[in-house]
Design a protein around this motif. Structure first.
Motif, PDB file in Angstrom:
ATOM      1  N   ILE A 185      14.638 -37.049  -6.472  1.00  0.00           N
ATOM      2  CA  ILE A 185      15.177 -35.745  -7.113  1.00  0.00           C
ATOM      3  C   ILE A 185      14.888 -35.645  -8.609  1.00  0.00           C
ATOM      4  CG2 ILE A 185      17.348 -34.719  -7.688  1.00  0.00           C
ATOM      5  CD1 ILE A 185      18.480 -35.959  -5.046  1.00  0.00           C
ATOM      6  N   ILE A 186      14.779 -36.487  -9.564  1.00  0.00           N
ATOM      7  CA  ILE A 186      14.555 -36.392 -10.723  1.00  0.00           C
ATOM      8  C   ILE A 186      13.171 -35.784 -11.097  1.00  0.00           C
ATOM      9  CG2 ILE A 186      14.252 -37.601 -13.113  1.00  0.00           C
ATOM     10  CD1 ILE A 186      16.501 -39.511 -12.438  1.00  0.00           C
ATOM     11  N   MET A 187      12.204 -36.393 -10.269  1.00  0.00           N
ATOM     12  CA  MET A 187      10.898 -36.028 -10.567  1.00  0.00           C
ATOM     13  C   MET A 187      10.518 -34.626 -10.063  1.00  0.00           C
ATOM     14  SD  MET A 187       9.031 -38.554 -11.787  1.00  0.00           S
ATOM     15  CE  MET A 187       7.458 -37.917 -11.325  1.00  0.00           C
ATOM     16  N   ALA A 188      11.333 -34.161  -8.815  1.00  0.00           N
ATOM     17  CA  ALA A 188      10.886 -32.854  -8.141  1.00  0.00           C
ATOM     18  C   ALA A 188      11.549 -31.608  -9.195  1.00  0.00           C
ATOM     19  CB  ALA A 188      11.679 -32.926  -6.948  1.00  0.00           C
ATOM     20  N   VAL A 189      12.738 -32.011  -9.615  1.00  0.00           N
ATOM     21  CA  VAL A 189      13.367 -31.109 -10.388  1.00  0.00           C
ATOM     22  C   VAL A 189      12.975 -30.744 -11.885  1.00  0.00           C
ATOM     23  CG1 VAL A 189      15.720 -30.485 -11.636  1.00  0.00           C
ATOM     24  CG2 VAL A 189      15.774 -31.329  -9.274  1.00  0.00           C
ATOM     25  N   SER A 190      12.347 -31.688 -12.349  1.00  0.00           N
ATOM     26  CA  SER A 190      11.666 -31.845 -13.709  1.00  0.00           C
ATOM     27  C   SER A 190      10.377 -30.902 -13.509  1.00  0.00           C
ATOM     28  CB  SER A 190      11.537 -33.230 -14.272  1.00  0.00           C
ATOM     29  OG  SER A 190      10.530 -34.183 -13.449  1.00  0.00           O
ATOM     30  N   ILE A 213      -0.298 -33.317 -24.874  1.00  0.00           N
ATOM     31  CA  ILE A 213      -1.297 -32.798 -23.805  1.00  0.00           C
ATOM     32  C   ILE A 213      -0.995 -31.403 -23.649  1.00  0.00           C
ATOM     33  CG2 ILE A 213      -1.771 -33.178 -21.451  1.00  0.00           C
ATOM     34  CD1 ILE A 213      -2.729 -35.461 -23.181  1.00  0.00           C
ATOM     35  N   GLY A 214       0.167 -30.999 -23.591  1.00  0.00           N
ATOM     36  CA  GLY A 214       0.578 -29.560 -23.301  1.00  0.00           C
ATOM     37  C   GLY A 214       0.200 -28.688 -24.452  1.00  0.00           C
ATOM     38  N   LEU A 215       0.151 -28.985 -25.810  1.00  0.00           N
ATOM     39  CA  LEU A 215      -0.190 -27.961 -26.682  1.00  0.00           C
ATOM     40  C   LEU A 215      -1.646 -27.433 -26.485  1.00  0.00           C
ATOM     41  CD1 LEU A 215       1.366 -27.113 -29.253  1.00  0.00           C
ATOM     42  CD2 LEU A 215       0.063 -28.856 -30.542  1.00  0.00           C
ATOM     43  N   PRO A 216      -2.685 -28.264 -26.211  1.00  0.00           N
ATOM     44  CA  PRO A 216      -3.998 -27.582 -25.995  1.00  0.00           C
ATOM     45  C   PRO A 216      -4.315 -27.156 -24.563  1.00  0.00           C
ATOM     46  CG  PRO A 216      -4.273 -29.922 -25.767  1.00  0.00           C
ATOM     47  CD  PRO A 216      -2.810 -29.764 -26.167  1.00  0.00           C
ATOM     48  N   THR A 217      -3.672 -27.752 -23.632  1.00  0.00           N
ATOM     49  CA  THR A 217      -3.770 -27.500 -22.097  1.00  0.00           C
ATOM     50  C   THR A 217      -3.144 -26.069 -21.610  1.00  0.00           C
ATOM     51  OG1 THR A 217      -2.411 -29.098 -21.275  1.00  0.00           O
ATOM     52  CG2 THR A 217      -4.527 -29.879 -21.517  1.00  0.00           C
ATOM     53  N   LEU A 218      -1.964 -26.007 -22.185  1.00  0.00           N
ATOM     54  CA  LEU A 218      -1.202 -24.804 -21.824  1.00  0.00           C
ATOM     55  C   LEU A 218      -1.640 -23.469 -22.350  1.00  0.00           C
ATOM     56  CD1 LEU A 218       2.524 -26.596 -21.822  1.00  0.00           C
ATOM     57  CD2 LEU A 218       1.054 -25.789 -19.802  1.00  0.00           C
ATOM     58  N   ARG A 219      -2.683 -23.570 -23.036  1.00  0.00           N
ATOM     59  CA  ARG A 219      -3.339 -22.164 -23.450  1.00  0.00           C
ATOM     60  C   ARG A 219      -4.389 -21.797 -21.954  1.00  0.00           C
ATOM     61  NH1 ARG A 219      -2.668 -21.273 -28.649  1.00  0.00           N
ATOM     62  NH2 ARG A 219      -1.978 -22.954 -30.068  1.00  0.00           N
ATOM     63  N   LEU A 220      -4.477 -22.847 -21.118  1.00  0.00           N
ATOM     64  CA  LEU A 220      -5.311 -22.630 -19.988  1.00  0.00           C
ATOM     65  C   LEU A 220      -4.082 -21.692 -18.732  1.00  0.00           C
ATOM     66  CD1 LEU A 220      -7.234 -25.849 -20.085  1.00  0.00           C
ATOM     67  CD2 LEU A 220      -7.994 -23.638 -20.708  1.00  0.00           C
ATOM     68  N   LYS A 221      -4.680 -21.297 -18.042  1.00  0.00           N
ATOM     69  CA  LYS A 221      -3.905 -20.937 -16.775  1.00  0.00           C
ATOM     70  C   LYS A 221      -4.849 -21.028 -15.387  1.00  0.00           C
ATOM     71  CE  LYS A 221      -2.907 -16.704 -19.721  1.00  0.00           C
ATOM     72  NZ  LYS A 221      -2.926 -15.133 -19.791  1.00  0.00           N
ATOM     73  N   LYS A 262       4.627 -21.518 -27.244  1.00  0.00           N
ATOM     74  CA  LYS A 262       5.930 -22.237 -27.529  1.00  0.00           C
ATOM     75  C   LYS A 262       6.871 -22.919 -26.426  1.00  0.00           C
ATOM     76  CE  LYS A 262      10.494 -22.006 -29.730  1.00  0.00           C
ATOM     77  NZ  LYS A 262      10.995 -20.857 -30.584  1.00  0.00           N
ATOM     78  N   TYR A 263       7.117 -21.731 -25.496  1.00  0.00           N
ATOM     79  CA  TYR A 263       8.100 -22.206 -24.302  1.00  0.00           C
ATOM     80  C   TYR A 263       7.596 -22.851 -23.028  1.00  0.00           C
ATOM     81  CZ  TYR A 263      11.508 -19.455 -26.610  1.00  0.00           C
ATOM     82  OH  TYR A 263      12.757 -18.743 -27.707  1.00  0.00           O
ATOM     83  N   LYS A 264       6.028 -22.643 -23.118  1.00  0.00           N
ATOM     84  CA  LYS A 264       5.390 -23.430 -22.174  1.00  0.00           C
ATOM     85  C   LYS A 264       5.339 -24.858 -22.490  1.00  0.00           C
ATOM     86  CE  LYS A 264       1.720 -20.643 -21.550  1.00  0.00           C
ATOM     87  NZ  LYS A 264       0.527 -20.219 -21.149  1.00  0.00           N
ATOM     88  N   VAL A 265       5.098 -25.166 -23.796  1.00  0.00           N
ATOM     89  CA  VAL A 265       4.975 -26.606 -23.982  1.00  0.00           C
ATOM     90  C   VAL A 265       6.451 -27.189 -24.046  1.00  0.00           C
ATOM     91  CG1 VAL A 265       4.648 -28.072 -26.341  1.00  0.00           C
ATOM     92  CG2 VAL A 265       2.987 -26.307 -25.838  1.00  0.00           C
ATOM     93  N   MET A 266       7.478 -26.220 -24.368  1.00  0.00           N
ATOM     94  CA  MET A 266       8.732 -26.951 -24.366  1.00  0.00           C
ATOM     95  C   MET A 266       9.208 -27.493 -23.035  1.00  0.00           C
ATOM     96  SD  MET A 266      12.487 -25.114 -25.312  1.00  0.00           S
ATOM     97  CE  MET A 266      11.802 -24.520 -27.092  1.00  0.00           C
ATOM     98  N   ALA A 267       8.785 -26.409 -22.042  1.00  0.00           N
ATOM     99  CA  ALA A 267       9.126 -26.540 -20.553  1.00  0.00           C
ATOM    100  C   ALA A 267       8.472 -27.942 -20.165  1.00  0.00           C
ATOM    101  CB  ALA A 267       8.698 -25.541 -19.557  1.00  0.00           C
ATOM    102  N   PHE A 268       7.165 -28.142 -20.547  1.00  0.00           N
ATOM    103  CA  PHE A 268       6.281 -29.102 -20.355  1.00  0.00           C
ATOM    104  C   PHE A 268       6.750 -30.641 -20.802  1.00  0.00           C
ATOM    105  CE2 PHE A 268       2.160 -31.302 -19.934  1.00  0.00           C
ATOM    106  CZ  PHE A 268       1.681 -31.006 -18.706  1.00  0.00           C
ATOM    107  N   THR A 269       7.246 -30.450 -22.106  1.00  0.00           N
ATOM    108  CA  THR A 269       7.676 -31.605 -22.787  1.00  0.00           C
ATOM    109  C   THR A 269       8.897 -32.162 -22.071  1.00  0.00           C
ATOM    110  OG1 THR A 269       6.942 -30.813 -24.808  1.00  0.00           O
ATOM    111  CG2 THR A 269       8.454 -32.536 -24.835  1.00  0.00           C
ATOM    112  N   ILE A 270       9.755 -31.154 -21.801  1.00  0.00           N
ATOM    113  CA  ILE A 270      11.255 -31.659 -21.113  1.00  0.00           C
ATOM    114  C   ILE A 270      10.829 -32.224 -19.679  1.00  0.00           C
ATOM    115  CG2 ILE A 270      13.550 -30.592 -20.027  1.00  0.00           C
ATOM    116  CD1 ILE A 270      13.378 -28.560 -22.318  1.00  0.00           C
ATOM    117  N   GLY A 271       9.897 -31.651 -18.987  1.00  0.00           N
ATOM    118  CA  GLY A 271       9.608 -31.999 -17.559  1.00  0.00           C
ATOM    119  C   GLY A 271       8.870 -33.502 -17.705  1.00  0.00           C
TER     120      GLY A 271
END
Length: 321
Positions: free
Chosen positions: A47-52, A107-115, A200-209
């Motif tokens: 559940i922790i893995m799926a929700v995150s 990891i998220g900072l450079p990769t989340l510019r991709l789609k 910023k928000y994509k990296v934030m979500a990625f970091t929290i997950g």
């Protein structure tokens, strides 16, 4: 409305308290079969893995398939602290989670510019790199992994951290930051036009997950004594992706239901090892054919639906909160 909300909150707390207390009592009395206990704790970890992961894929609209890599970082970092440095378990959980979050940020900072597919390939590559790194680090056991990890994960740890994860992510989604993440999912160009810093928000979500994936990894490692790099391979990430898709992209309660159902189904099918994966795949195909948006879509199961179902109403059976 406020009074009703308080009553519902109290009702949920009472239900959770009864669930925790009844299972804890059975465990303390030694009446719970170890097989059921393992699967019970696996449900919480899943559940922790799926929700995150749903926070990244479902609510923010990014396509990550390297979530097991963050779980591995949390598992190894926490295990090194308890096994080699003899630090307390709570500190190990926190350190494992933070380590996963830091890597997630980097990891998220450079990769989340991709789609789209490009981001999926990048996160897939990240997961494989993490696995290969652990294979080649002798300090953490190399390919044979770490053995003799203290068995300190209990039902209490899993239960309360699972509840904390769900409550935290639900509150994040309902916050200003969460709404910004949802707006990125709905239309990234429009969100940027409205002045939302999408990176910023994509990296934030990625970091929290990643943080909560590290938490799940720490719990996993300290329950099963041993971890190996291959435990957190590509198929592990796909398992969690299936839970998110099955439950509904953008539904926390959907992820909870899917993680619970798939863990139970997987456990039941262990008796049929030869055809287990075939039956598992067929079940998923049938569900996707008749419910392609997942069990809950992007809706949430709430007390409203239970009340309306109890009255036999059909319309508005799910709420968006």
């Amino acid at each position: 409305m406020q009074k009703l909300l308080n009553k519902r909150t109290i009702f949920i707390i009472i239900v959770l308290g009864l669930l925790y207390g009844s299972i804890q009592t059975v465990i303390l009395q030694g009446k719970l079969n170890p097989y059921y206990e393992i699967n019970l704790l696996l449900i919480g970890i899943n559940i922790i893995m799926a929700v995150s992961l749903n926070l990244i894929n479902g609510f923010t609209g990014q396509f990550s398939i390297g979530h097991a890599g963050f779980m591995a970082i949390g598992a190894y970092a926490s295990s090194v602290l308890t096994l080699k440095l003899h630090q307390p378990f709570p500190l190990a959980i926190l350190a494992g989670s933070i380590a996963a979050a830091i890597i997630g940020f980097l990891i998220g900072l450079p990769t989340l510019r991709l789609k789209g597919d490009y981001l999926a390939i990048a996160t897939l590559g990240f997961g494989e790199i993490i696995k290969v790194l652990f294979v080649n680090i002798e300090y953490v056991g190399g390919a044979s992994g770490l053995n003799g990890i203290p068995h300190v994960t209990t039902w209490s740890w899993v239960f309360f951290l699972t509840v904390f994860t769900v409550v935290f992510i639900k509150n994040f989604i309902n916050s200003t930051h969460g709404r910004a993440c949802i707006s990125i999912r709905e239309d990234e160009i429009a969100a940027e036009t409205m002045g939302i810093n999408t990176t910023k928000y994509k990296v934030m979500a990625f970091t929290i997950g990643a943080f909560f994936a590290g938490t799940a990894g720490a719990l996993y490692a300290h329950y099963f004594y041993i971890i190996q790099p291959n435990t957190f391979n590509f198929l592990k990430s796909i398992d969690y992706l299936v839970m998110v898709v099955l439950g509904g992209m953008g539904s926390i309660t959907g992820s909870v239901l899917a993680a619970t159902a798939l863990t139970i189904i997987s456990a039941l099918l262990q008796r049929f090892a030869e055809i287990r994966m075939v039956i598992y795949a067929l079940l998923l195909i049938v569900i996707m054919l008749f419910r392609p948006q997942g069990l809950m879509g992007n809706k949430e199961l709430s007390l409203n639906i239970l009340e309306r179902l109890g009255r036999g109403e059909k319309h508005g059976s799910v709420s968006s909160k």
